[in-house]
Design a protein around this motif. Structure first.
Motif, short mmCIF file in Angstrom:
data_model
loop_
_atom_site.label_atom_id
_atom_site.label_comp_id
_atom_site.label_asym_id
_atom_site.label_seq_id
_atom_site.Cartn_x
_atom_site.Cartn_y
_atom_site.Cartn_z
N ARG A 91 0.74 -1.32 0.10
CA ARG A 91 0.10 -0.01 0.05
C ARG A 91 1.02 1.25 0.02
N HIS A 92 1.95 1.21 0.96
CA HIS A 92 2.82 2.38 0.93
C HIS A 92 3.47 2.73 -0.23
N ARG A 93 3.88 1.70 -1.15
CA ARG A 93 4.36 1.80 -2.30
C ARG A 93 3.55 2.20 -3.38
N LEU A 94 2.36 2.06 -3.45
CA LEU A 94 1.30 2.33 -4.15
C LEU A 94 1.10 3.82 -3.94
N VAL A 95 0.95 4.14 -2.72
CA VAL A 95 0.54 5.64 -2.06
C VAL A 95 1.91 6.46 -2.88
N ASP A 96 2.93 6.25 -2.68
CA ASP A 96 4.14 6.81 -3.11
C ASP A 96 4.14 7.24 -4.65
N TYR A 97 3.56 6.02 -5.16
CA TYR A 97 3.80 5.94 -6.75
C TYR A 97 2.73 7.01 -7.30
N TYR A 98 1.64 6.84 -6.67
CA TYR A 98 0.38 7.87 -7.24
C TYR A 98 -0.15 9.11 -6.80
N GLN A 99 0.87 9.45 -5.59
CA GLN A 99 0.16 10.67 -4.76
C GLN A 99 0.56 11.94 -5.66
N SER A 100 1.90 12.07 -6.14
CA SER A 100 2.22 13.22 -7.11
C SER A 100 1.06 13.47 -7.98
N ASP A 101 0.82 12.31 -9.28
CA ASP A 101 -0.18 12.57 -10.03
C ASP A 101 -1.51 12.92 -9.55
N ILE A 102 -1.93 12.62 -8.57
CA ILE A 102 -3.23 12.97 -7.91
C ILE A 102 -3.20 14.48 -7.61
N ASP A 103 -2.20 14.93 -6.86
CA ASP A 103 -2.09 16.35 -6.77
C ASP A 103 -1.94 17.14 -7.98
N THR A 104 -1.48 16.48 -8.96
CA THR A 104 -1.52 17.43 -10.31
C THR A 104 -2.80 17.38 -10.86
N LEU A 105 -3.55 16.28 -10.59
CA LEU A 105 -4.79 15.89 -11.28
C LEU A 105 -5.61 17.03 -10.96
N SER A 106 -5.69 17.25 -9.47
CA SER A 106 -6.61 18.30 -8.90
C SER A 106 -6.21 19.59 -9.33
N LEU A 111 -5.03 20.22 -12.35
CA LEU A 111 -5.56 20.33 -13.61
C LEU A 111 -6.95 20.53 -13.96
N ILE A 112 -7.78 19.85 -13.11
CA ILE A 112 -9.27 20.25 -13.35
C ILE A 112 -9.90 21.23 -12.62
N GLY A 113 -9.01 21.65 -11.65
CA GLY A 113 -9.41 22.75 -10.96
C GLY A 113 -10.61 22.48 -9.92
N LYS A 114 -10.41 21.48 -9.16
CA LYS A 114 -11.22 21.19 -8.22
C LYS A 114 -10.74 19.95 -7.32
N PRO A 115 -11.21 19.81 -6.08
CA PRO A 115 -10.79 18.80 -5.44
C PRO A 115 -11.34 17.27 -5.91
N LEU A 116 -10.58 16.46 -5.71
CA LEU A 116 -11.10 15.04 -6.13
C LEU A 116 -11.91 14.47 -5.04
N PRO A 117 -12.90 13.65 -5.65
CA PRO A 117 -13.80 12.81 -4.25
C PRO A 117 -13.16 11.67 -3.88
N TRP A 118 -11.79 11.71 -3.50
CA TRP A 118 -11.37 10.54 -2.91
C TRP A 118 -10.55 11.02 -1.69
N LYS A 119 -10.44 10.55 -0.73
CA LYS A 119 -9.75 10.82 0.69
C LYS A 119 -8.44 10.60 0.33
N PRO A 120 -7.60 11.27 0.85
CA PRO A 120 -6.11 11.20 0.59
C PRO A 120 -5.53 9.76 0.79
N LEU A 121 -4.91 9.38 0.05
CA LEU A 121 -4.52 7.88 -0.13
C LEU A 121 -3.65 7.50 1.19
N LYS A 122 -3.17 8.42 1.87
CA LYS A 122 -2.25 8.20 3.05
C LYS A 122 -3.11 7.77 4.33
N GLU A 123 -4.46 8.26 3.95
CA GLU A 123 -5.44 8.05 4.99
C GLU A 123 -6.64 6.69 4.79
N SER A 124 -6.19 6.21 3.59
CA SER A 124 -7.05 5.10 3.27
C SER A 124 -6.65 3.64 4.36
#
Length: 312
Positions: free
Chosen positions: A281-296, A298-311
């Motif tokens: 899980r930590h490996r996947l969180v580290d892999y995806y977190q930067s892209d998730i921050d950039t995605l938010s 890019l589209i100009g609004k928060p994503l409807p996903w709780k932060p991965l580190k809180e999963s």
């Protein structure tokens, strides 16, 4: 006589395992929309993309019209091929050939999507039942490091980094022609999601006010995976034969909607929770977190996903 380029299209793209089949069903039922006879035409994918298709583009864009044989002049033509999101050639072809097309991309929190893909790959016999999720993730990272062309179910790690695929689409088509929705919101508040999508597409949103939303193509654990693979193959071949024969295709589609839930009830079983180690899980969180921050951003609004580190 109109050419393919003269019509309005609504194309549902990725990601995979993000309720695009349910979305296709909801849109197909709308009277202002005429759906392609295939859900996934895969028409614009490049010839070397690792998914089979009977209708790949071969130099004649007018062949695309054969996938919409029964549409009126005024209806919005709609198809759904999730992997268009990931295919550069598909983006180029849609941009070049369909000047009035609008695209919808359904996204899903990347780790839950990856788990769903893992379960789906087992369901269709692409992965052995004995393979753990941790081992699957290890296999994905190894394939990513090799940068090798793999089967679809082995490309799923990077495909959860949505920003790198969305940026070129937004750059080429612009924000007015692209609508982004989220699997999680479609599952919990479908009427609101569909109303927003209708406004984007320019069709009447009131149709969904009293609509019954049913989820389709859910990933299940099969009692008999071999039987399920044979069922999928039969369904695919039947669609190939009937897709341009509406007098046969339409009644069969209605029959399938009635019979398939019964078949799935008989050939599915309660699935155990997919186990994932903290290390994975930590490996996947580290892999995806930067892209998730950039995605938010890019589209100009928060994503409807709780932060991965809180999963959980």
């Amino acid at each position: 006589m109109k050419s393919v380029a003269d019509y309005n299209y609504l194309i549902v793209g990725g990601t995979t395992k993000a309720a695009t089949t349910s979305l296709f069903t909801y849109l197909t039922d709308h009277p202002a929309i005429c759906a392609a006879t295939y859900k996934e035409t895969r028409f614009f994918l490049s010839s070397d993309y690792p998914l089979p298709s009977k209708y790949r583009y071969k130099g004649d864009i007018e062949a695309y019209a054969s996938l919409f044989p029964n549409c009126s002049e005024t209806q919005l033509r709609m198809e759904s091929t999730p992997d268009y999101l990931y295919c550069e050639k598909a983006r180029e072809r849609i941009t070049e050939f369909l000047p009035y097309a609008k695209l919808v991309f359904s996204l899903r929190e990347p780790i839950s999507r990856l788990i769903s893909w893992y379960r789906f790959a087992k369901q269709i016999g692409k992965l052995p039942e004995t393979l753990s999720f941790d081992a699957y993730v290890e296999r994905l990272f190894a394939a990513s490091e090799r940068n090798a062309a793999e089967e679809q179910h082995l490309q799923t790690l990077q495909q959860g980094c949505y920003t790198i695929y969305l940026k070129p689409y937004l750059s080429q088509l612009g924000t007015m022609r692209i609508h982004i929705l989220f699997y999680e919101e479609l599952a919990t508040q479908p009427a609101q999601v569909m109303a927003s999508l209708c406004n984007f597409a320019g069709i009447d949103a009131d149709f969904y006010a009293n609509y019954t939303f049913k989820r389709t193509n859910r990933t299940e654990k099969m009692r008999n995976s071999e039987l399920h693979q044979k069922y999928r193959d039969f369904r695919f071949r039947l669609r190939q034969w009937t897709h341009d024969k509406p007098i046969i295709h339409n009644p069969l589609r209605m029959i399938r909607r009635t019979i398939e839930p019964l078949y799935l009830h008989l050939n599915t079983q309660i699935d155990e929770e997919t186990l994932i180690s903290e290390e994975t899980r930590h490996r996947l969180v580290d892999y995806y977190q930067s892209d998730i921050d950039t995605l938010s951003e890019l589209i100009g609004k928060p994503l409807p996903w709780k932060p991965l580190k809180e999963s959980d």
